[in-house]
Design an enzyme around this catalytic site. Structure first.
Site, PDB file in Angstrom:
ATOM      1  N   LEU A   1       0.340  -5.027   2.305  1.00 39.62           N
ATOM      2  CA  LEU A   1      -0.648  -4.117   2.896  1.00 39.62           C
ATOM      3  C   LEU A   1      -0.085  -2.702   2.834  1.00 39.62           C
ATOM      4  O   LEU A   1       0.957  -2.438   3.427  1.00 39.62           O
ATOM      5  CB  LEU A   1      -0.789  -4.540   4.371  1.00 39.62           C
ATOM      6  CG  LEU A   1      -2.080  -4.342   5.136  1.00 39.62           C
ATOM      7  CD1 LEU A   1      -3.256  -4.972   4.419  1.00 39.62           C
ATOM      8  CD2 LEU A   1      -1.926  -4.958   6.529  1.00 39.62           C
ATOM      9  N   HIS A   2      -0.743  -1.805   2.098  1.00 33.83           N
ATOM     10  CA  HIS A   2      -0.238  -0.426   2.125  1.00 33.83           C
ATOM     11  C   HIS A   2      -1.302   0.623   1.820  1.00 33.83           C
ATOM     12  O   HIS A   2      -1.008   1.820   1.858  1.00 33.83           O
ATOM     13  CB  HIS A   2       0.927  -0.266   1.142  1.00 33.83           C
ATOM     14  CG  HIS A   2       0.487  -0.178  -0.292  1.00 33.83           C
ATOM     15  ND1 HIS A   2       0.090  -1.276  -1.009  1.00 33.83           N
ATOM     16  CD2 HIS A   2       0.366   0.883  -1.132  1.00 33.83           C
ATOM     17  CE1 HIS A   2      -0.253  -0.902  -2.232  1.00 33.83           C
ATOM     18  NE2 HIS A   2      -0.100   0.398  -2.338  1.00 33.83           N
ATOM     19  N   ARG A   3      -2.545   0.203   1.524  1.00 35.57           N
ATOM     20  CA  ARG A   3      -3.574   1.200   1.222  1.00 35.57           C
ATOM     21  C   ARG A   3      -3.806   2.087   2.447  1.00 35.57           C
ATOM     22  O   ARG A   3      -3.991   1.575   3.555  1.00 35.57           O
ATOM     23  CB  ARG A   3      -4.908   0.536   0.908  1.00 35.57           C
ATOM     24  CG  ARG A   3      -4.979  -0.166  -0.377  1.00 35.57           C
ATOM     25  CD  ARG A   3      -5.437   0.700  -1.527  1.00 35.57           C
ATOM     26  NE  ARG A   3      -4.867   0.098  -2.714  1.00 35.57           N
ATOM     27  CZ  ARG A   3      -3.984   0.649  -3.522  1.00 35.57           C
ATOM     28  NH1 ARG A   3      -3.616   1.893  -3.341  1.00 35.57           N
ATOM     29  NH2 ARG A   3      -3.477   0.000  -4.525  1.00 35.57           N
TER      30      ARG A   3
ATOM     31  N   ASP B   1      -3.820  -5.761  -0.486  1.00 32.83           N
ATOM     32  CA  ASP B   1      -4.697  -4.647  -0.868  1.00 32.83           C
ATOM     33  C   ASP B   1      -4.106  -3.905  -2.069  1.00 32.83           C
ATOM     34  O   ASP B   1      -4.526  -2.804  -2.392  1.00 32.83           O
ATOM     35  CB  ASP B   1      -4.960  -3.703   0.307  1.00 32.83           C
ATOM     36  CG  ASP B   1      -3.695  -3.087   0.886  1.00 32.83           C
ATOM     37  OD1 ASP B   1      -2.611  -3.259   0.304  1.00 32.83           O
ATOM     38  OD2 ASP B   1      -3.799  -2.416   1.937  1.00 32.83           O
TER      39      ASP B   1
END
Ligand code: UD1
Length: 362
Positions: free
Chosen positions: A204-206, A278
């Site tokens: 998860l990093h967006r 993501d």
């Protein structure tokens, strides 16, 4: 002929590695420039080691900042590199700020650009990557695509088809080269004391998922309530910072850890039950591996992973996420197949085109 390869962020290293190796094999002069967009050992150096990349010839040391300032710093420093070395071609990969910055500099200096992974479009300009892709593609002389949708997008945007080459996926060259090593390393057991196929993997990093506290907290809560199956969660630095700022604790079934080196992460994904992500790259890697991918976004610039692969857009709706995890665990997920030319030979195709292009210019 001197080719200047530019990398800056983690996914760039994976895509550029097979091109660097292929150029080396053919004794073509090259220069590797690392902008320093990613600089932590875990985000950068460990990838150079795992991928057998040489030390960069030039390190620009730009570090993190706002988009404008980071892009501007790369541009100022990269202009000096181009003035000094006068490369005949600048090769950029993917869609990060380093890709955009290097392309703008090269274009203004009349140095031709080759863009690897051209033509992908999410049609969502709130994503910084979409802006980077659009500008880079329109400045490039040679465009290398990974899937047919990219060719169609470029055609719609009026880019001459002679400049576009469907060559497959360099990231999958790297994946296929290191897959056995990743599995033999048994990272699920060595790092987490688990059995193969007994766990999921989350990344998860967006900005759209992690930069707003409420959205991030909601996602984490949903994932924690969706299953008892352990979910390994290598936490990206952006996400780590946001979790700390928001005071969000991670508890079972999530198993947080630091970002993993390439080979260990590949092995972990290859023997997972499912992936929640993501990331753009992981949608493609799971398709190549035949692992179910639940994408925590409402769009993708990589539609082939849905049409032919194992990917499904589940977005951020708690109900849809829970249902999708339940489906995967019940064994109800599409098998998918590997898209055409995702065969481990994309980099040689790219270098063939570059050599031909040079011979035509001389
Ligand atoms: C960047 C790319 C994104 C890509 C991702 C892969 C852009 C606009 N975004 O996002 O497309 O999917 O890389 O990881 O180029 N940080 C560290 N150590 C590092 C690097 C970053 O701690 O080595 C932290 C910093 O606090 C920084 C934040 O992470 O501000 C974000 O880094 P940045 O490179 O700006 O964007 P990413 O989210 O990594």
């Amino acid at each position: 002929m001197l080719i200047c390869n530019v990398v800056g962020a983690r996914p760039n290293f994976i895509k550029m590695a097979p091109i660097v190796h292929e150029l080396h094999k053919r004794s073509i002069a090259q220069l590797l420039v690392h902008t320093g967009q990613h600089y932590d050992t875990q985000m950068s150096h460990s990838f150079f080691v795992d991928l057998g990349l040489p030390e960069p010839d030039v390190y620009l040391d730009v570090g993190s900042d706002t988009h404008a300032r980071q892009t501007a710093r790369i541009m100022r420093a990269f202009e000096q590199v181009c003035l000094h070395y006068r490369p005949d071609l600048v090769v950029v990969v993917g869609d990060v700020n380093s890709t955009l910055a290097a392309s703008v500099v090269a274009a203004k200096m009349h140095i031709p650009i080759a863009h690897v992974e051209a033509g992908l479009r999410s049609f969502d300009r709130s994503m910084p990557e979409e802006v980077n892709r659009l500008v880079t593609d329109h400045l490039s002389e040679l465009l290398f695509t990974t899937e047919p949708s990219a060719n169609a997008n470029l055609q719609t945007e009026g880019i001459a088809s002679e400049r576009v080459n469907y060559v497959g996926n360099c990231m999958i060259d790297t994946l296929l080269k290191h897959l056995d090593a990743g599995i033999e390393a048994e990272p699920w057991a060595r790092l987490f004391g688990m059995e193969p196929a007994s766990y999921g993997v989350l990344t998860l990093h967006r900005p759209s998922n992690v930069d707003e506290q409420e959205i991030l907290a909601g996602l984490i809560q949903t994932l924690q309530r969706s299953t008892d199956v352990p979910i390994v969660f290598p936490v990206h630095p952006r996400t780590r910072n946001r979790l700390e700022e928001a005071g969000i604790d991670l508890s079972a079934p999530l198993r947080p850890c630091a970002p993993l080196p390439y080979v260990a992460f590949l092995g972990l994904v290859a023997r997972s039950k499912f992936v929640l992500t993501d990331s753009g790259g992981l949608q493609e890697e799971t398709t190549a591996l035949g692992i179910p991918c639940l994408t925590l976004r409402s769009n993708t610039e990589r539609p082939i992973t849905i049409e032919e692969g194992t990917n499904c857009l589940v977005g951020t709706d708690p109900y849809k996420i829970r249902e999708s995890i339940a489906s995967v665990l019940a064994g109800n997920w599409k098998q998918g197949k590997r898209p055409p030319l995702w065969d481990g030979c994309s980099a040689p195709r790219i270098v063939d085109v570059i050599e031909h292009w040079f011979s035509e210019r001389c």
